[in-house]
Design an enzyme around this catalytic site. Structure first.
Site, PDB file in Angstrom:
ATOM      1  N   ALA A  61       0.833  -1.207   0.000  1.00  0.00           N
ATOM      2  CA  ALA A  61       0.000   0.000   0.000  1.00  0.00           C
ATOM      3  C   ALA A  61       0.861   1.249   0.000  1.00  0.00           C
ATOM      4  CB  ALA A  61      -0.921  -0.003   1.215  1.00  0.00           C
TER       5      ALA A  61
ATOM      6  N   GLY B 229       1.329  -5.730   1.116  1.00  0.00           N
ATOM      7  CA  GLY B 229       0.232  -6.090   0.226  1.00  0.00           C
ATOM      8  C   GLY B 229       0.689  -6.643  -1.099  1.00  0.00           C
TER       9      GLY B 229
ATOM     10  N   GLU C 204       1.058 -10.206  -0.473  1.00  0.00           N
ATOM     11  CA  GLU C 204      -0.283 -10.766  -0.329  1.00  0.00           C
ATOM     12  C   GLU C 204      -0.922 -11.028  -1.692  1.00  0.00           C
ATOM     13  OE1 GLU C 204      -2.053  -9.247   3.880  1.00  0.00           O
ATOM     14  OE2 GLU C 204      -1.600  -7.649   2.442  1.00  0.00           O
TER      15      GLU C 204
ATOM     16  N   GLU D  78       4.226  -5.572   8.268  1.00  0.00           N
ATOM     17  CA  GLU D  78       3.177  -4.799   8.933  1.00  0.00           C
ATOM     18  C   GLU D  78       3.374  -4.661  10.437  1.00  0.00           C
ATOM     19  OE1 GLU D  78       1.364  -6.226   5.080  1.00  0.00           O
ATOM     20  OE2 GLU D  78       2.706  -7.045   6.614  1.00  0.00           O
TER      21      GLU D  78
END
Length: 258
Positions: free
Chosen positions: A63, A108, A111, A132
């Protein structure tokens, strides 16, 4: 400017991340990516799907932290919700989805890779990771759940508890990356594998993906019942008839996805 580029190479579809410099995603990019997956999944001329990056150095840096920090909570929640929808769309696609990785994949970005069915990567010095926890958070787009299923509890906790990044070699050793090849061979290697799937009996390929994706969450008895249901639906297909006939005739099968 579009952050996602769609293309085809024969019957293989490509979704390319294209937000310089690091493909850090915001709501616009993630919305485009979700729509790209939906469109490719609906395209009957596409038999397999590859997700890659326009960037030399990054697959995806996760992100966009600067935007995330300045946005209000409601806006950030929209981004997270869309990211979850996108990873689910990749995972639930009827097509086999291959992540083609040759640069950093963090947060992300990793992910996204883990939501794909297969991960082919180039040899190199780039890093992967879920950092994170260093922000006082945990992965929010399925990172913890997909990582533990791919590499096991001990390895997943080892990296999630610290947020430390790891090399693509380490990722390969622990089973996160399926194939590690020379960088200048990655494009062709990935295409040839995807093409082999795309030329195959696509109804059976979809059934195989469903059997594995859904079956791994079931008991053995339930999984066997799922397999039986899926194979029963294939017996009377044109592709099954072609497969048997080609075997008897000692010729290559020509499947039509019917």
């Amino acid at each position: 400017m579009n952050h996602i580029v769609l293309s085809k190479r024969e019957n293989v579809g490509y979704i390319t991340l294209n937000r310089a410099p690091a493909n850090a995603y915001n709501l616009d990019l993630m919305t485009e990516l979700h729509q790209a997956v939906v469109d490719m999944n609906a395209d009957s001329s596409v038999g397999a799907l590859v997700v890659n990056s326009q960037s030399e150095k990054f697959f995806c840096a996760g992100a966009d932290i600067k935007e995330f920090q300045t946005n209000d909570t409601a806006t950030n929640q929209k981004l997270v919700d869309m990211a979850r929808r996108t990873t689910a769309a990749l995972e639930q696609s009827d097509k086999v989805v291959i992540a083609q990785v040759s640069g950093h994949a963090l947060g992300g970005g990793l992910e996204l890779i883990m939501a794909c069915d297969l991960r082919f990567a180039a040899k190199g010095n780039y890093l992967l990771g879920l950092p994170e926890i260093k922000l006082g958070l945990i992965p929010g787009n399925g990172g913890s759940q997909r990582l533990v299923r791919l590499v096991g509890l001990a390895k997943a906790l080892e990296f999630l508890a610290t947020g430390d990044s790891f090399s693509v070699n380490t990722a390969t050793e622990m089973g996160l990356i399926n194939q590690l090849v020379e960088k200048d061979q990655l494009d062709q290697f990935t295409f040839e594998y995807a093409k082999k799937i795309a030329d195959g009996p696509l109804l059976a390929v979809t059934a195989t993906k469903k059997a594995l994706r859904q079956g791994v969450e079931l008991t053995l008895e339930e999984g066997l019942a799922l397999e039986q249901k899926l194979v029963n639906e294939l017996y009377d297909t044109k592709d099954a008839a072609e497969g048997f006939n080609a075997f008897i005739d000692k010729r290559p099968a020509v499947f039509q996805g019917q």
